[in-house]
Design an enzyme around this catalytic site. Sequence first.
Site, mmCIF file in Angstrom:
data_model
loop_
_atom_site.group_PDB
_atom_site.id
_atom_site.type_symbol
_atom_site.label_atom_id
_atom_site.label_comp_id
_atom_site.label_asym_id
_atom_site.label_seq_id
_atom_site.Cartn_x
_atom_site.Cartn_y
_atom_site.Cartn_z
ATOM 1 C CB THR A 195 -0.971 0.069 1.174
ATOM 2 O OG1 THR A 195 -1.876 -1.004 1.041
ATOM 3 C CG2 THR A 195 -1.801 1.324 1.126
ATOM 4 C CD GLU A 281 -1.498 2.116 9.000
ATOM 5 O OE1 GLU A 281 -2.287 2.578 8.163
ATOM 6 O OE2 GLU A 281 -1.546 0.951 9.408
#
Length: 408
Positions: A195, A281
């Site tokens: 991603t 993240e």
Amino acid sequence: MTTTVSVMKRISGNNIVSPLGFKAAGIHCGIKYKKHDLALLVSEVPASVAGVFTTNAVQAAPLLVTKEAVKKMGKMQAIIINSGNANACTGKQGMVDARLMQVETAEKLGISPNLVGVASTGVIGELMRMEPIVKGIHKLEPNSQLEGSIHFSQAILTTDTITKNTAYCALIDGKEIIIAGTAKGSGMINPNMATMLGFITTDANVESVHLQAALKSVTNLTFNAITVDGDTSTNDMVLLLANGMAGNVTLTPAHPDWEVFVQALHAVSQDLAKMIAKDGEGATKLIEAEVKGAVSDEEARKIAKTVVGSPLVKTAVFGCDANWGRIIAAVGYSGATVDPDAISIQIGKITVVEKGEPIEYSEEKLISYLKQPEVKIVVQLSQGSGQGKAWGCDLTYDYVQINATYRS
């Protein structure tokens, strides 16, 4: 006289429109609640194009449309990107929507739809709301100013905490060429591709076939050498556009300055890759693993990526736990050729294992080092001359929180 790498340098500005002839824009069109979510990159003239794409067998509609355009034309003049919706696993309607984005962008710019690439990122499995996207496409006003570049880099983000931009210049045939890049990526990162979206522009003159070879080789050393969480996504790509507006003689591998171009492309790609890994993240630290003495460069990169991808290594780095056993275990299960009695490991400048034997060290000093924002692990295998690097990040409480509530 052959140009050397000394003429390559990073430049200020660090924006996707630094090369001649490129324009960019980003706006909020209504996919997201209020953040920028639609971006456009345009070259004044059709540019040679190269692309690398996700290896996931499930591939999103925009990615399929873009791959088709790259293969059919070998040229690209514009890329339209949205965030907030991946347009993945959306069936026939997803393809219709991706092609509509392509056609509407082409109509706005007055170019062939085959010269338009499409990229999307966001939630998988939800149909696109096309009305705000179509209206947004016609509101986009790309420009060559810093503001346009900033808005572009903001509009492609999902859970990223920062924009990711870099640029280098180099001398080719005595002419200055610029290579610049912008990327997004924070989670679901384990390229071959994952991603992440990467867009690289250059005003160098390079034919598509050679541009593709250069991008593929550089990608293996950079974008494919990062991991955040081991997941490979459905959408992701790196596109490289070369519009030739710098006016250099066409670059090929036979050109004396070819390696200068490739090294500048490598520098841009590595900067972006490391920014993605560092912005994982919930991440608080960038982890770099360097492997030396492997039987081949490929095996060295494989081991390095296994180390930075190990959940136990990642959590140890987060907790500042000097647990080198997790590192040597990851080396062992990497699938590469290793001799346990020949392995040496350094964390920072502190040797913790030498020739398979534990070494006395100051745990206090090592814990202090592990508190730094960047942690480097060096593994010496003494098996050959192969070497390679990989980058990742620590695994934190916040990673779980972010991904547990991604849709809610």
